[in-house]
Design an enzyme around this catalytic site. Structure first.
Site, mmCIF file in Angstrom:
data_model
loop_
_atom_site.group_PDB
_atom_site.id
_atom_site.type_symbol
_atom_site.label_atom_id
_atom_site.label_comp_id
_atom_site.label_asym_id
_atom_site.label_seq_id
_atom_site.Cartn_x
_atom_site.Cartn_y
_atom_site.Cartn_z
ATOM 1 N N LYS A 66 19.418 21.517 56.784
ATOM 2 C CA LYS A 66 18.239 21.538 55.909
ATOM 3 C C LYS A 66 17.999 20.231 55.148
ATOM 4 O O LYS A 66 16.859 19.866 54.897
ATOM 5 C CB LYS A 66 18.345 22.694 54.906
ATOM 6 N N ASP A 102 10.784 28.055 51.335
ATOM 7 C CA ASP A 102 11.674 28.934 50.563
ATOM 8 C C ASP A 102 11.123 29.213 49.164
ATOM 9 O O ASP A 102 11.289 30.309 48.633
ATOM 10 C CB ASP A 102 13.077 28.317 50.438
ATOM 11 N N ALA A 130 19.841 27.307 47.937
ATOM 12 C CA ALA A 130 18.784 28.297 47.712
ATOM 13 C C ALA A 130 18.313 28.255 46.258
ATOM 14 O O ALA A 130 17.115 28.406 45.972
ATOM 15 C CB ALA A 130 19.293 29.686 48.070
ATOM 16 N N ASN A 150 26.890 29.339 36.912
ATOM 17 C CA ASN A 150 27.541 29.074 38.191
ATOM 18 C C ASN A 150 29.050 28.996 38.030
ATOM 19 O O ASN A 150 29.559 28.681 36.957
ATOM 20 C CB ASN A 150 27.006 27.746 38.764
ATOM 21 N N ILE A 217 19.098 37.479 46.471
ATOM 22 C CA ILE A 217 18.642 36.810 47.693
ATOM 23 C C ILE A 217 19.564 37.107 48.879
ATOM 24 O O ILE A 217 19.263 36.775 50.001
ATOM 25 C CB ILE A 217 18.414 35.297 47.514
#
Ligand code: ATR
Length: 273
Positions: A66, A102, A130, A150, A217
């Protein structure tokens, strides 16, 4: 003339994209085909050359290409520029243009429910690839603020910087520090990979208000523990497959210039999950 599309990545044999797009072609009687094409890490340049040789009309890009795919584009849509990753490419006589669907794909389920995220307080779990598209989406729709939680604080800090640059007020924390803070947020999104292996919810959702919107997700399994816990509280839940469909319908619209047959694509996807 018949058209050919593909998804490139590695691993690619479990990709749901061929099913979703083929269902759309059948529904609309389009003379198109869509294949999964494995390109290993380090072989992207040669892989793209072969796609150009067969005059591929467009392709999706997934892990691990990506970001690297950006190097091989001739043009870039704004979505791709902001997120700095590509998931959809058009091929116009050898001219490759990159998009990132996205972000719109993430926002699509809110639009379908006529829900706005404007001025809402967001808790985002995760700071990977993402999460970047998700932060850009909340910035575009003018959420009030975002807390990025995170496991690795450094990655959350980088994501918060990205968010602040886009004008969305962000702070970064360790995920352990928000384990019991869910009640302070209007929208909670899981963008970590926790749930893919049926793990329990990364944070407690026991205290949330039923008005909270809880979005995972992770799409396989469809009913993650995170979403089950949110459902138990009566919250509005958004499934990971909805984002997957959102990005696929947006890619379809870029390639074919017509509205995607959402229901046919959804049926193909849910049949496969
Ligand atoms: P994607 O492209 O799906 O976002 P990614 O870029 O690999 O995938 O990001 C995975 C995310 O899940 C990261 O935020 C990662 O946290 P780290 O930055 O600390 O690596 C998070 N993640 C993965 N496994 C996790 C776990 N067991 N507990 C908490 N977070 C986890």
């Amino acid at each position: 003339m018949s058209k050919t599309f593909a998804v490139i990545g590695d691993p690619i044999d479990h990709s749901l994209s061929p099913n979703i797009h083929s269902a759309a072609f059948r529904e609309l009687n389009l003379d198109c085909s869509y294949i999964a094409y494995r390109i290993a890490k380090g072989e992207l340049e040669e892989g793209i050359e072969s796609l150009k040789k067969i005059k591929i009309d467009g392709f999706n890009v997934t892990i691990p290409h990506k970001v690297e795919m950006m190097k091989y584009l001739d043009r870039m849509d704004e979505s791709c520029n902001i997120i700095e990753a590509v998931n959809t490419v058009t091929n116009d006589d050898g001219i490759l243009k990159g998009y990132n669907t996205d972000m719109d794909g993430f926002l699509d389920p809110f639009k379908k429910r006529n829900m706005s995220v404007k001025n809402l307080k967001v808790l985002l779990l995760g700071a990977g690839g993402a999460a970047r598209a998700i932060v850009a989406g909340f910035a575009k729709e003018h959420a009030q603020s975002i807390t990025i939680a995170n496991r690795t604080l450094e990655n959350a800090n980088k994501m918060a910087k990205f968010s602040n640059e886009l004008g969305l007020n962000a702070n970064a924390v360790k995920i352990d520090d928000v384990r019991d803070s869910a009640k302070y947020y209007d929208v909670i999104v899981n963008a970590t990979s926790v749930g893919l292996k049926n793990e329990s919810s990364p944070i407690s959702l026991e205290s949330i208000d039923p008005k909270t919107i809880v979005y995972d997700i992770v799409y396989m399994p469809m009913n993650t523990d995170f979403l089950k816990k949110a459902k138990d509280r009566g919250a509005t839940i958004i499934y990971g497959y909805e984002m997957l469909l959102g990005q696929a319908t947006r890619a379809f619209e870029i390639w074919h210039g017509m509205e995607a047959p959402y229901n046919a694509m959804k049926k193909a996807l849910l049949g496969g999950v």
